[in-house]
Motif scaffolding. Structure first.
Motif, PDB file in Angstrom:
ATOM      1  N   THR A  46       0.754  -1.181   0.079  1.00  0.00           N
ATOM      2  CA  THR A  46      -0.096  -0.055  -0.039  1.00  0.00           C
ATOM      3  C   THR A  46       0.861   1.140  -0.112  1.00  0.00           C
ATOM      4  O   THR A  46       0.398   2.546   0.063  1.00  0.00           O
ATOM      5  CB  THR A  46      -0.729   0.070   1.196  1.00  0.00           C
ATOM      6  N   PHE A  68       5.395  14.061  -8.066  1.00  0.00           N
ATOM      7  CA  PHE A  68       4.721  13.436  -7.031  1.00  0.00           C
ATOM      8  C   PHE A  68       4.948  13.992  -5.562  1.00  0.00           C
ATOM      9  O   PHE A  68       4.021  14.128  -5.066  1.00  0.00           O
ATOM     10  CB  PHE A  68       4.801  11.654  -7.013  1.00  0.00           C
ATOM     11  N   MET A  71       2.804  17.033  -5.785  1.00  0.00           N
ATOM     12  CA  MET A  71       1.381  16.808  -5.572  1.00  0.00           C
ATOM     13  C   MET A  71       0.736  16.501  -4.246  1.00  0.00           C
ATOM     14  O   MET A  71      -0.369  16.450  -3.921  1.00  0.00           O
ATOM     15  CB  MET A  71       1.035  15.885  -6.808  1.00  0.00           C
ATOM     16  N   VAL A  72       1.615  15.667  -3.604  1.00  0.00           N
ATOM     17  CA  VAL A  72       1.480  14.838  -2.453  1.00  0.00           C
ATOM     18  C   VAL A  72       2.604  15.007  -1.518  1.00  0.00           C
ATOM     19  O   VAL A  72       3.402  14.241  -1.197  1.00  0.00           O
ATOM     20  CB  VAL A  72       1.154  13.405  -2.650  1.00  0.00           C
ATOM     21  N   PRO A  73       2.779  16.072  -0.847  1.00  0.00           N
ATOM     22  CA  PRO A  73       3.654  16.641   0.027  1.00  0.00           C
ATOM     23  C   PRO A  73       3.807  15.920   1.314  1.00  0.00           C
ATOM     24  O   PRO A  73       2.624  15.352   1.779  1.00  0.00           O
ATOM     25  CB  PRO A  73       3.670  18.029   0.331  1.00  0.00           C
ATOM     26  N   TYR A  79      -2.395  15.643   8.086  1.00  0.00           N
ATOM     27  CA  TYR A  79      -2.236  14.499   8.186  1.00  0.00           C
ATOM     28  C   TYR A  79      -2.390  13.813   9.730  1.00  0.00           C
ATOM     29  O   TYR A  79      -1.379  14.602  10.732  1.00  0.00           O
ATOM     30  CB  TYR A  79      -0.792  13.885   7.672  1.00  0.00           C
ATOM     31  N   MET A  89       2.458   8.414   4.910  1.00  0.00           N
ATOM     32  CA  MET A  89       1.099   8.652   4.595  1.00  0.00           C
ATOM     33  C   MET A  89       1.140   9.233   3.160  1.00  0.00           C
ATOM     34  O   MET A  89       0.304   8.944   2.270  1.00  0.00           O
ATOM     35  CB  MET A  89       0.608   9.811   5.491  1.00  0.00           C
ATOM     36  N   HIS A  92       1.094   6.331   0.634  1.00  0.00           N
ATOM     37  CA  HIS A  92      -0.021   5.494   0.642  1.00  0.00           C
ATOM     38  C   HIS A  92      -1.187   6.339  -0.640  1.00  0.00           C
ATOM     39  O   HIS A  92      -1.617   5.613  -1.254  1.00  0.00           O
ATOM     40  CB  HIS A  92      -0.931   5.646   1.984  1.00  0.00           C
ATOM     41  N   ILE A  93      -1.030   7.562  -0.350  1.00  0.00           N
ATOM     42  CA  ILE A  93      -1.691   8.557  -1.366  1.00  0.00           C
ATOM     43  C   ILE A  93      -1.328   8.239  -3.042  1.00  0.00           C
ATOM     44  O   ILE A  93      -1.914   7.976  -3.734  1.00  0.00           O
ATOM     45  CB  ILE A  93      -1.912   9.973  -0.991  1.00  0.00           C
ATOM     46  N   ALA A  95       0.562   5.922  -4.126  1.00  0.00           N
ATOM     47  CA  ALA A  95       0.113   4.360  -4.446  1.00  0.00           C
ATOM     48  C   ALA A  95      -1.211   4.239  -4.921  1.00  0.00           C
ATOM     49  O   ALA A  95      -1.399   3.708  -5.964  1.00  0.00           O
ATOM     50  CB  ALA A  95       0.277   3.315  -3.152  1.00  0.00           C
ATOM     51  N   SER A  96      -2.313   4.910  -4.260  1.00  0.00           N
ATOM     52  CA  SER A  96      -3.387   4.958  -5.003  1.00  0.00           C
ATOM     53  C   SER A  96      -3.787   5.600  -5.979  1.00  0.00           C
ATOM     54  O   SER A  96      -4.709   5.312  -6.999  1.00  0.00           O
ATOM     55  CB  SER A  96      -4.865   5.085  -3.998  1.00  0.00           C
ATOM     56  N   LEU A  97      -3.113   6.928  -6.148  1.00  0.00           N
ATOM     57  CA  LEU A  97      -3.267   7.573  -7.616  1.00  0.00           C
ATOM     58  C   LEU A  97      -2.748   6.862  -8.622  1.00  0.00           C
ATOM     59  O   LEU A  97      -3.198   7.023  -9.902  1.00  0.00           O
ATOM     60  CB  LEU A  97      -2.431   8.882  -7.325  1.00  0.00           C
ATOM     61  N   LEU A  98      -1.405   6.012  -8.591  1.00  0.00           N
ATOM     62  CA  LEU A  98      -1.001   5.605  -9.628  1.00  0.00           C
ATOM     63  C   LEU A  98      -1.905   3.717  -9.769  1.00  0.00           C
ATOM     64  O   LEU A  98      -2.085   3.484 -10.909  1.00  0.00           O
ATOM     65  CB  LEU A  98       0.349   5.033  -9.484  1.00  0.00           C
ATOM     66  N   ASN A 100      -2.742  -0.094  -8.030  1.00  0.00           N
ATOM     67  CA  ASN A 100      -1.796  -1.278  -7.596  1.00  0.00           C
ATOM     68  C   ASN A 100      -1.855  -2.532  -8.561  1.00  0.00           C
ATOM     69  O   ASN A 100      -1.682  -3.638  -8.336  1.00  0.00           O
ATOM     70  CB  ASN A 100      -2.305  -1.778  -6.169  1.00  0.00           C
TER      71      ASN A 100
ATOM     72  N   THR C  51     -10.472   1.980  -4.670  1.00  0.00           N
ATOM     73  CA  THR C  51      -9.151   1.569  -4.452  1.00  0.00           C
ATOM     74  C   THR C  51      -8.738   0.505  -3.548  1.00  0.00           C
ATOM     75  O   THR C  51      -9.546   0.214  -2.629  1.00  0.00           O
ATOM     76  CB  THR C  51      -8.329   3.155  -4.401  1.00  0.00           C
ATOM     77  N   ASP C  63      -7.003  10.764   6.293  1.00  0.00           N
ATOM     78  CA  ASP C  63      -6.014  11.518   5.390  1.00  0.00           C
ATOM     79  C   ASP C  63      -6.231  11.521   3.923  1.00  0.00           C
ATOM     80  O   ASP C  63      -6.072  12.491   3.338  1.00  0.00           O
ATOM     81  CB  ASP C  63      -4.592  11.094   5.935  1.00  0.00           C
ATOM     82  N   PHE C  64      -6.817  10.260   3.622  1.00  0.00           N
ATOM     83  CA  PHE C  64      -6.999  10.318   2.151  1.00  0.00           C
ATOM     84  C   PHE C  64      -8.058  11.572   1.673  1.00  0.00           C
ATOM     85  O   PHE C  64      -7.894  12.051   0.948  1.00  0.00           O
ATOM     86  CB  PHE C  64      -7.639   9.000   1.774  1.00  0.00           C
ATOM     87  N   HIS C  67      -6.518  15.001   1.688  1.00  0.00           N
ATOM     88  CA  HIS C  67      -5.670  15.317   0.735  1.00  0.00           C
ATOM     89  C   HIS C  67      -6.292  15.260  -0.650  1.00  0.00           C
ATOM     90  O   HIS C  67      -6.198  16.157  -1.383  1.00  0.00           O
ATOM     91  CB  HIS C  67      -4.477  14.266   0.801  1.00  0.00           C
TER      92      HIS C  67
END
Lengths: 140, 140, 140
Positions: A46, A68, A71-73, A79, A89, A92-93, A95-98, A100, C51, C63-64, C67
Protein backbone atom coordinates in the motif's frame (compact mmCIF):
# COMPACT_ATOMS: atom_id res chain seq x y z
CA UNK A 1 -7.97 -21.01 -22.08
CA UNK A 2 -4.76 -21.23 -20.06
CA UNK A 3 -4.18 -19.61 -16.68
CA UNK A 4 -0.78 -19.21 -14.99
CA UNK A 5 -0.16 -17.48 -11.69
CA UNK A 6 2.93 -16.91 -9.60
CA UNK A 7 4.22 -14.66 -6.87
CA UNK A 8 7.58 -12.94 -7.31
CA UNK A 9 9.65 -10.48 -5.37
CA UNK A 10 11.28 -7.42 -6.94
CA UNK A 11 14.64 -6.52 -5.49
CA UNK A 12 14.62 -3.57 -3.09
CA UNK A 13 14.98 -0.17 -4.70
CA UNK A 14 15.52 3.39 -3.52
CA UNK A 15 12.66 5.85 -3.29
CA UNK A 16 11.67 6.94 -6.76
CA UNK A 17 10.47 5.52 -10.07
CA UNK A 18 12.24 2.51 -11.63
CA UNK A 19 11.78 0.55 -14.86
CA UNK A 20 11.16 -3.11 -14.02
CA UNK A 21 9.93 -4.55 -17.33
CA UNK A 22 12.90 -6.91 -17.73
CA UNK A 23 12.83 -8.07 -14.12
CA UNK A 24 9.17 -9.04 -14.53
CA UNK A 25 9.52 -10.62 -17.98
CA UNK A 26 12.28 -12.97 -16.89
CA UNK A 27 9.67 -14.74 -14.73
CA UNK A 28 7.30 -15.13 -17.68
CA UNK A 29 8.61 -17.97 -19.81
CA UNK A 30 4.91 -19.04 -20.09
CA UNK A 31 4.29 -16.00 -22.31
CA UNK A 32 5.27 -18.08 -25.34
CA UNK A 33 2.27 -20.36 -24.68
CA UNK A 34 -0.21 -17.48 -25.11
CA UNK A 35 -1.29 -16.35 -28.56
CA UNK A 36 -3.82 -13.78 -27.31
CA UNK A 37 -4.23 -12.96 -23.64
CA UNK A 38 -3.64 -10.66 -20.71
CA UNK A 39 -0.88 -10.31 -18.15
CA UNK A 40 -2.01 -8.97 -14.84
CA UNK A 41 0.58 -7.51 -12.46
CA UNK A 42 -0.62 -6.90 -8.90
CA UNK A 43 1.46 -5.29 -6.17
CA UNK A 44 0.72 -6.55 -2.65
CA UNK A 45 1.64 -3.29 -0.92
CA UNK A 46 0.00 0.00 0.00
CA UNK A 47 2.99 2.33 -0.17
CA UNK A 48 4.36 1.50 -3.62
CA UNK A 49 2.54 1.56 -6.94
CA UNK A 50 2.99 0.33 -10.48
CA UNK A 51 2.34 2.14 -13.70
CA UNK A 52 3.34 2.16 -17.36
CA UNK A 53 5.24 5.06 -18.84
CA UNK A 54 8.14 6.22 -20.99
CA UNK A 55 11.00 3.73 -21.14
CA UNK A 56 13.72 5.75 -22.86
CA UNK A 57 14.82 8.88 -21.01
CA UNK A 58 15.85 8.47 -17.33
CA UNK A 59 14.91 12.08 -16.57
CA UNK A 60 11.25 11.12 -17.00
CA UNK A 61 11.63 8.90 -13.93
CA UNK A 62 13.16 11.78 -11.98
CA UNK A 63 10.45 14.21 -13.03
CA UNK A 64 7.78 11.75 -11.90
CA UNK A 65 9.37 11.63 -8.44
CA UNK A 66 9.66 15.44 -8.29
CA UNK A 67 6.09 16.02 -9.31
CA UNK A 68 4.59 13.34 -7.07
CA UNK A 69 6.39 14.97 -4.14
CA UNK A 70 4.83 18.29 -5.19
CA UNK A 71 1.29 16.87 -5.60
CA UNK A 72 1.44 14.81 -2.38
CA UNK A 73 3.86 16.59 -0.02
CA UNK A 74 5.14 15.28 3.27
CA UNK A 75 4.15 16.91 6.58
CA UNK A 76 0.82 18.36 5.50
CA UNK A 77 -0.75 19.83 8.65
CA UNK A 78 -3.90 17.72 8.25
CA UNK A 79 -2.15 14.33 8.20
CA UNK A 80 -3.07 12.28 11.26
CA UNK A 81 -1.35 9.02 10.24
CA UNK A 82 2.20 10.12 11.04
CA UNK A 83 3.62 7.49 13.38
CA UNK A 84 5.45 5.57 10.61
CA UNK A 85 7.40 8.61 9.43
CA UNK A 86 6.78 11.58 7.12
CA UNK A 87 7.14 9.46 3.96
CA UNK A 88 4.41 6.99 4.94
CA UNK A 89 1.07 8.76 4.47
CA UNK A 90 2.16 10.41 1.19
CA UNK A 91 3.26 6.93 0.05
CA UNK A 92 -0.25 5.57 0.63
CA UNK A 93 -1.88 8.38 -1.35
CA UNK A 94 0.63 8.16 -4.21
CA UNK A 95 0.12 4.39 -4.40
CA UNK A 96 -3.63 4.80 -4.90
CA UNK A 97 -3.16 7.58 -7.48
CA UNK A 98 -1.13 5.23 -9.67
CA UNK A 99 -3.05 2.10 -8.77
CA UNK A 100 -1.89 -1.31 -7.67
CA UNK A 101 -2.46 -3.42 -10.77
CA UNK A 102 -1.60 -3.38 -14.45
CA UNK A 103 -3.32 -5.30 -17.20
CA UNK A 104 -1.25 -5.69 -20.35
CA UNK A 105 -2.38 -7.41 -23.54
CA UNK A 106 -0.32 -10.39 -24.66
CA UNK A 107 -0.13 -11.04 -28.41
CA UNK A 108 1.72 -13.87 -30.15
CA UNK A 109 3.76 -14.73 -27.06
CA UNK A 110 4.83 -11.21 -26.12
CA UNK A 111 3.67 -8.28 -24.01
CA UNK A 112 1.89 -6.01 -26.50
CA UNK A 113 3.29 -2.75 -25.17
CA UNK A 114 3.72 0.40 -27.24
CA UNK A 115 7.21 1.25 -28.48
CA UNK A 116 7.85 3.68 -25.63
CA UNK A 117 6.07 1.84 -22.84
CA UNK A 118 7.83 0.24 -19.90
CA UNK A 119 6.60 -0.98 -16.51
CA UNK A 120 7.50 1.30 -13.61
CA UNK A 121 7.78 0.39 -9.96
CA UNK A 122 6.94 3.53 -8.02
CA UNK A 123 8.72 3.14 -4.70
CA UNK A 124 7.28 5.76 -2.39
CA UNK A 125 8.99 4.79 0.88
CA UNK A 126 12.52 5.79 1.84
CA UNK A 127 13.22 2.15 2.75
CA UNK A 128 10.51 0.06 1.13
CA UNK A 129 12.44 -3.18 0.85
CA UNK A 130 11.69 -5.96 -1.63
CA UNK A 131 8.19 -5.70 -3.10
CA UNK A 132 5.93 -8.68 -3.78
CA UNK A 133 4.00 -8.98 -7.04
CA UNK A 134 1.42 -11.52 -8.14
CA UNK A 135 1.63 -12.23 -11.87
CA UNK A 136 -1.46 -13.74 -13.51
CA UNK A 137 -1.20 -14.67 -17.17
CA UNK A 138 -4.15 -16.01 -19.14
CA UNK A 139 -5.41 -16.41 -22.66
CA UNK A 140 -5.55 -18.76 -25.59
CA UNK B 1 -14.36 -19.32 -22.63
CA UNK B 2 -13.93 -17.13 -25.69
CA UNK B 3 -11.11 -14.68 -26.26
CA UNK B 4 -11.04 -11.98 -28.96
CA UNK B 5 -8.29 -9.43 -29.44
CA UNK B 6 -7.73 -6.67 -31.96
CA UNK B 7 -5.77 -3.48 -32.39
CA UNK B 8 -7.58 -0.33 -33.50
CA UNK B 9 -6.66 3.28 -34.07
CA UNK B 10 -8.70 6.18 -32.72
CA UNK B 11 -8.83 9.19 -35.00
CA UNK B 12 -6.58 12.08 -33.95
CA UNK B 13 -8.11 14.52 -31.51
CA UNK B 14 -7.21 17.90 -30.06
CA UNK B 15 -5.72 18.23 -26.60
CA UNK B 16 -8.40 17.61 -24.02
CA UNK B 17 -10.90 14.97 -22.93
CA UNK B 18 -13.13 13.25 -25.52
CA UNK B 19 -15.89 10.64 -25.31
CA UNK B 20 -14.95 7.66 -27.49
CA UNK B 21 -17.43 4.99 -26.39
CA UNK B 22 -19.13 4.76 -29.79
CA UNK B 23 -15.86 4.74 -31.73
CA UNK B 24 -14.68 1.78 -29.66
CA UNK B 25 -17.99 -0.13 -29.70
CA UNK B 26 -18.24 -0.09 -33.47
CA UNK B 27 -15.21 -2.42 -33.52
CA UNK B 28 -16.85 -4.84 -31.09
CA UNK B 29 -19.40 -6.84 -33.04
CA UNK B 30 -18.09 -9.87 -31.06
CA UNK B 31 -19.76 -8.43 -27.94
CA UNK B 32 -22.96 -10.27 -28.87
CA UNK B 33 -21.12 -13.60 -28.44
CA UNK B 34 -20.37 -12.90 -24.77
CA UNK B 35 -22.99 -13.51 -22.11
CA UNK B 36 -20.73 -12.65 -19.16
CA UNK B 37 -17.22 -11.32 -19.62
CA UNK B 38 -14.79 -8.44 -19.61
CA UNK B 39 -13.65 -5.92 -22.21
CA UNK B 40 -10.14 -4.68 -21.71
CA UNK B 41 -9.09 -1.45 -23.42
CA UNK B 42 -5.35 -0.76 -23.43
CA UNK B 43 -3.74 2.39 -24.82
CA UNK B 44 -0.28 1.88 -26.31
CA UNK B 45 0.96 5.39 -25.50
CA UNK B 46 2.56 7.24 -22.61
CA UNK B 47 1.17 10.72 -23.17
CA UNK B 48 -2.55 9.97 -23.44
CA UNK B 49 -4.76 8.13 -21.00
CA UNK B 50 -8.17 6.53 -20.85
CA UNK B 51 -10.76 6.74 -18.14
CA UNK B 52 -14.49 6.39 -17.57
CA UNK B 53 -16.57 9.36 -16.54
CA UNK B 54 -19.75 11.37 -17.09
CA UNK B 55 -21.15 11.05 -20.59
CA UNK B 56 -23.83 13.75 -20.61
CA UNK B 57 -22.56 17.29 -20.06
CA UNK B 58 -19.70 18.50 -22.29
CA UNK B 59 -18.54 20.97 -19.63
CA UNK B 60 -17.38 18.00 -17.54
CA UNK B 61 -14.82 17.28 -20.27
CA UNK B 62 -13.65 20.90 -20.21
CA UNK B 63 -13.38 20.95 -16.42
CA UNK B 64 -11.26 17.78 -16.51
CA UNK B 65 -8.83 19.50 -18.88
CA UNK B 66 -8.73 22.66 -16.76
CA UNK B 67 -8.10 20.79 -13.54
CA UNK B 68 -5.51 18.42 -14.97
CA UNK B 69 -3.60 21.48 -16.20
CA UNK B 70 -3.79 22.89 -12.67
CA UNK B 71 -2.66 19.66 -10.96
CA UNK B 72 0.12 18.97 -13.47
CA UNK B 73 1.24 22.34 -14.86
CA UNK B 74 3.64 22.91 -17.71
CA UNK B 75 7.07 24.45 -17.13
CA UNK B 76 7.57 23.41 -13.52
CA UNK B 77 11.13 24.43 -12.60
CA UNK B 78 12.08 20.87 -11.61
CA UNK B 79 11.21 19.25 -14.95
CA UNK B 80 14.32 17.90 -16.66
CA UNK B 81 12.59 16.09 -19.55
CA UNK B 82 11.80 19.20 -21.61
CA UNK B 83 13.24 18.58 -25.06
CA UNK B 84 9.93 17.42 -26.57
CA UNK B 85 8.10 20.60 -25.61
CA UNK B 86 6.33 21.96 -22.51
CA UNK B 87 3.27 19.71 -22.99
CA UNK B 88 5.28 16.47 -22.99
CA UNK B 89 6.34 15.81 -19.39
CA UNK B 90 2.95 16.87 -17.98
CA UNK B 91 1.35 14.50 -20.53
CA UNK B 92 3.36 11.57 -19.16
CA UNK B 93 2.33 12.32 -15.57
CA UNK B 94 -1.33 12.86 -16.47
CA UNK B 95 -1.36 9.59 -18.42
CA UNK B 96 -0.19 7.64 -15.37
CA UNK B 97 -2.66 9.39 -13.06
CA UNK B 98 -5.56 8.17 -15.19
CA UNK B 99 -4.00 4.87 -16.14
CA UNK B 100 -3.56 3.15 -19.47
CA UNK B 101 -6.17 0.41 -19.33
CA UNK B 102 -9.85 -0.02 -18.62
CA UNK B 103 -11.64 -3.20 -17.67
CA UNK B 104 -15.37 -3.10 -18.27
CA UNK B 105 -17.81 -5.91 -17.47
CA UNK B 106 -19.78 -7.33 -20.38
CA UNK B 107 -23.25 -8.68 -19.62
CA UNK B 108 -25.66 -10.25 -22.09
CA UNK B 109 -23.77 -8.97 -25.10
CA UNK B 110 -23.31 -5.37 -23.97
CA UNK B 111 -20.86 -3.23 -22.04
CA UNK B 112 -22.29 -3.12 -18.54
CA UNK B 113 -21.61 0.56 -17.91
CA UNK B 114 -23.60 2.72 -15.51
CA UNK B 115 -26.19 5.08 -16.97
CA UNK B 116 -23.87 8.08 -16.89
CA UNK B 117 -20.62 6.33 -17.77
CA UNK B 118 -18.74 6.84 -21.01
CA UNK B 119 -15.19 6.05 -22.11
CA UNK B 120 -12.90 9.09 -22.30
CA UNK B 121 -9.76 9.47 -24.33
CA UNK B 122 -7.57 11.92 -22.44
CA UNK B 123 -5.35 13.49 -25.08
CA UNK B 124 -2.59 15.30 -23.22
CA UNK B 125 -0.40 16.36 -26.15
CA UNK B 126 -1.03 19.42 -28.32
CA UNK B 127 -0.60 17.21 -31.40
CA UNK B 128 -0.94 13.62 -30.27
CA UNK B 129 -2.09 12.14 -33.56
CA UNK B 130 -4.07 8.92 -33.94
CA UNK B 131 -3.88 6.72 -30.82
CA UNK B 132 -3.58 2.94 -30.89
CA UNK B 133 -5.70 0.77 -28.61
CA UNK B 134 -5.64 -2.98 -28.02
CA UNK B 135 -9.12 -4.37 -27.32
CA UNK B 136 -9.29 -7.74 -25.56
CA UNK B 137 -12.73 -9.25 -25.05
CA UNK B 138 -13.26 -12.49 -23.16
CA UNK B 139 -15.89 -14.43 -21.32
CA UNK B 140 -18.54 -17.07 -21.69
CA UNK C 1 -12.08 -21.81 -16.93
CA UNK C 2 -14.99 -20.65 -14.80
CA UNK C 3 -16.66 -17.27 -15.03
CA UNK C 4 -19.08 -15.83 -12.44
CA UNK C 5 -20.63 -12.40 -12.58
CA UNK C 6 -23.09 -10.57 -10.37
CA UNK C 7 -24.25 -7.07 -9.58
CA UNK C 8 -24.41 -5.95 -5.95
CA UNK C 9 -25.24 -2.76 -4.11
CA UNK C 10 -23.07 -1.34 -1.33
CA UNK C 11 -25.01 0.35 1.44
CA UNK C 12 -24.98 4.16 1.33
CA UNK C 13 -22.06 5.79 3.08
CA UNK C 14 -21.08 9.31 4.08
CA UNK C 15 -18.58 11.31 2.04
CA UNK C 16 -15.11 9.94 2.63
CA UNK C 17 -13.11 6.73 2.34
CA UNK C 18 -14.52 3.45 3.70
CA UNK C 19 -13.20 -0.11 3.90
CA UNK C 20 -15.63 -2.45 2.13
CA UNK C 21 -13.63 -5.66 1.79
CA UNK C 22 -15.99 -7.69 4.00
CA UNK C 23 -19.14 -6.31 2.38
CA UNK C 24 -17.84 -7.40 -1.02
CA UNK C 25 -16.49 -10.80 0.09
CA UNK C 26 -19.78 -11.88 1.59
CA UNK C 27 -21.19 -11.96 -1.95
CA UNK C 28 -18.34 -14.17 -3.17
CA UNK C 29 -19.05 -17.68 -1.98
CA UNK C 30 -17.89 -18.78 -5.49
CA UNK C 31 -14.31 -17.83 -4.50
CA UNK C 32 -13.82 -21.33 -3.11
CA UNK C 33 -14.30 -22.76 -6.62
CA UNK C 34 -11.28 -20.83 -7.97
CA UNK C 35 -7.77 -22.15 -7.45
CA UNK C 36 -6.06 -19.41 -9.51
CA UNK C 37 -7.96 -16.49 -10.95
CA UNK C 38 -8.94 -12.84 -10.85
CA UNK C 39 -11.71 -10.90 -9.16
CA UNK C 40 -12.76 -7.79 -10.99
CA UNK C 41 -14.69 -5.10 -9.10
CA UNK C 42 -16.28 -2.42 -11.25
CA UNK C 43 -18.16 0.59 -9.91
CA UNK C 44 -21.01 1.80 -12.13
CA UNK C 45 -20.74 5.46 -11.06
CA UNK C 46 -18.78 8.56 -12.02
CA UNK C 47 -18.61 10.32 -8.66
CA UNK C 48 -17.28 7.52 -6.45
CA UNK C 49 -14.14 5.44 -6.90
CA UNK C 50 -12.59 2.26 -5.60
CA UNK C 51 -9.03 1.65 -4.61
CA UNK C 52 -6.92 -0.62 -2.41
CA UNK C 53 -5.01 0.75 0.55
CA UNK C 54 -4.10 0.34 4.21
CA UNK C 55 -6.67 -1.61 6.19
CA UNK C 56 -5.48 -1.07 9.76
CA UNK C 57 -5.45 2.55 10.92
CA UNK C 58 -8.67 4.56 10.46
CA UNK C 59 -6.71 7.83 10.29
CA UNK C 60 -5.39 6.74 6.88
CA UNK C 61 -8.97 6.95 5.59
CA UNK C 62 -9.34 10.44 7.04
CA UNK C 63 -6.03 11.60 5.57
CA UNK C 64 -7.10 10.35 2.14
CA UNK C 65 -10.25 12.48 2.35
CA UNK C 66 -8.30 15.54 3.53
CA UNK C 67 -5.72 15.27 0.80
CA UNK C 68 -8.16 14.55 -1.99
CA UNK C 69 -10.04 17.72 -0.98
CA UNK C 70 -6.73 19.61 -1.18
CA UNK C 71 -5.76 18.17 -4.59
CA UNK C 72 -9.23 18.60 -6.10
CA UNK C 73 -10.88 21.50 -4.28
CA UNK C 74 -14.47 22.60 -4.61
CA UNK C 75 -15.40 25.92 -6.22
CA UNK C 76 -12.39 26.30 -8.48
CA UNK C 77 -13.07 29.40 -10.62
CA UNK C 78 -12.64 27.43 -13.86
CA UNK C 79 -15.31 24.80 -13.12
CA UNK C 80 -18.24 25.12 -15.54
CA UNK C 81 -20.13 21.98 -14.47
CA UNK C 82 -21.57 23.42 -11.27
CA UNK C 83 -25.34 22.87 -11.48
CA UNK C 84 -25.29 19.68 -9.36
CA UNK C 85 -23.57 21.35 -6.41
CA UNK C 86 -19.99 22.18 -5.41
CA UNK C 87 -19.16 18.57 -4.53
CA UNK C 88 -20.10 17.20 -7.97
CA UNK C 89 -17.31 18.20 -10.37
CA UNK C 90 -14.55 17.43 -7.82
CA UNK C 91 -16.23 14.04 -7.32
CA UNK C 92 -15.92 13.26 -11.04
CA UNK C 93 -12.22 14.17 -11.10
CA UNK C 94 -11.44 12.25 -7.90
CA UNK C 95 -13.26 9.19 -9.25
CA UNK C 96 -11.05 9.13 -12.36
CA UNK C 97 -7.87 9.66 -10.34
CA UNK C 98 -8.57 6.51 -8.34
CA UNK C 99 -10.17 4.59 -11.19
CA UNK C 100 -13.40 2.67 -11.41
CA UNK C 101 -12.21 -0.93 -11.38
CA UNK C 102 -9.99 -3.21 -9.33
CA UNK C 103 -8.45 -6.45 -10.41
CA UNK C 104 -7.36 -8.69 -7.54
CA UNK C 105 -5.65 -12.07 -7.89
CA UNK C 106 -7.46 -15.05 -6.40
CA UNK C 107 -5.32 -17.90 -5.10
CA UNK C 108 -6.53 -21.15 -3.55
CA UNK C 109 -10.04 -19.84 -3.01
CA UNK C 110 -9.14 -16.48 -1.46
CA UNK C 111 -8.41 -12.91 -2.49
CA UNK C 112 -4.62 -12.76 -2.65
CA UNK C 113 -4.28 -9.35 -1.02
CA UNK C 114 -1.22 -8.19 0.89
CA UNK C 115 -1.37 -8.23 4.68
CA UNK C 116 -2.21 -4.54 4.92
CA UNK C 117 -4.45 -4.26 1.86
CA UNK C 118 -8.18 -3.62 2.02
CA UNK C 119 -10.71 -2.45 -0.58
CA UNK C 120 -11.80 1.17 -0.19
CA UNK C 121 -14.98 2.75 -1.44
CA UNK C 122 -14.15 6.41 -2.07
CA UNK C 123 -17.46 8.24 -1.72
CA UNK C 124 -16.93 11.69 -3.14
CA UNK C 125 -20.50 13.03 -2.99
CA UNK C 126 -22.11 14.48 0.12
CA UNK C 127 -25.13 12.23 -0.51
CA UNK C 128 -24.04 9.54 -2.91
CA UNK C 129 -26.55 6.89 -1.90
CA UNK C 130 -26.10 3.15 -2.42
CA UNK C 131 -23.43 2.34 -5.01
CA UNK C 132 -23.70 -0.43 -7.58
CA UNK C 133 -20.77 -2.77 -8.25
CA UNK C 134 -20.36 -5.50 -10.87
CA UNK C 135 -18.26 -8.39 -9.56
CA UNK C 136 -16.67 -10.66 -12.17
CA UNK C 137 -14.76 -13.68 -10.91
CA UNK C 138 -12.89 -16.02 -13.24
CA UNK C 139 -10.14 -18.57 -13.24
CA UNK C 140 -9.38 -22.24 -12.96
Amino acid sequence: MKFFQKEIKLKARSRGFHIVTDEIEKHLQELQEINAGILQVFIKHTSAGITINENADPTVLEDFESHFNEMVPENMPYYKHTQEGPDDMPAHIKASLLGNSLQIPVTRGKLNLGTWQGIYLAEHRNNGGARKLVLSLYGV
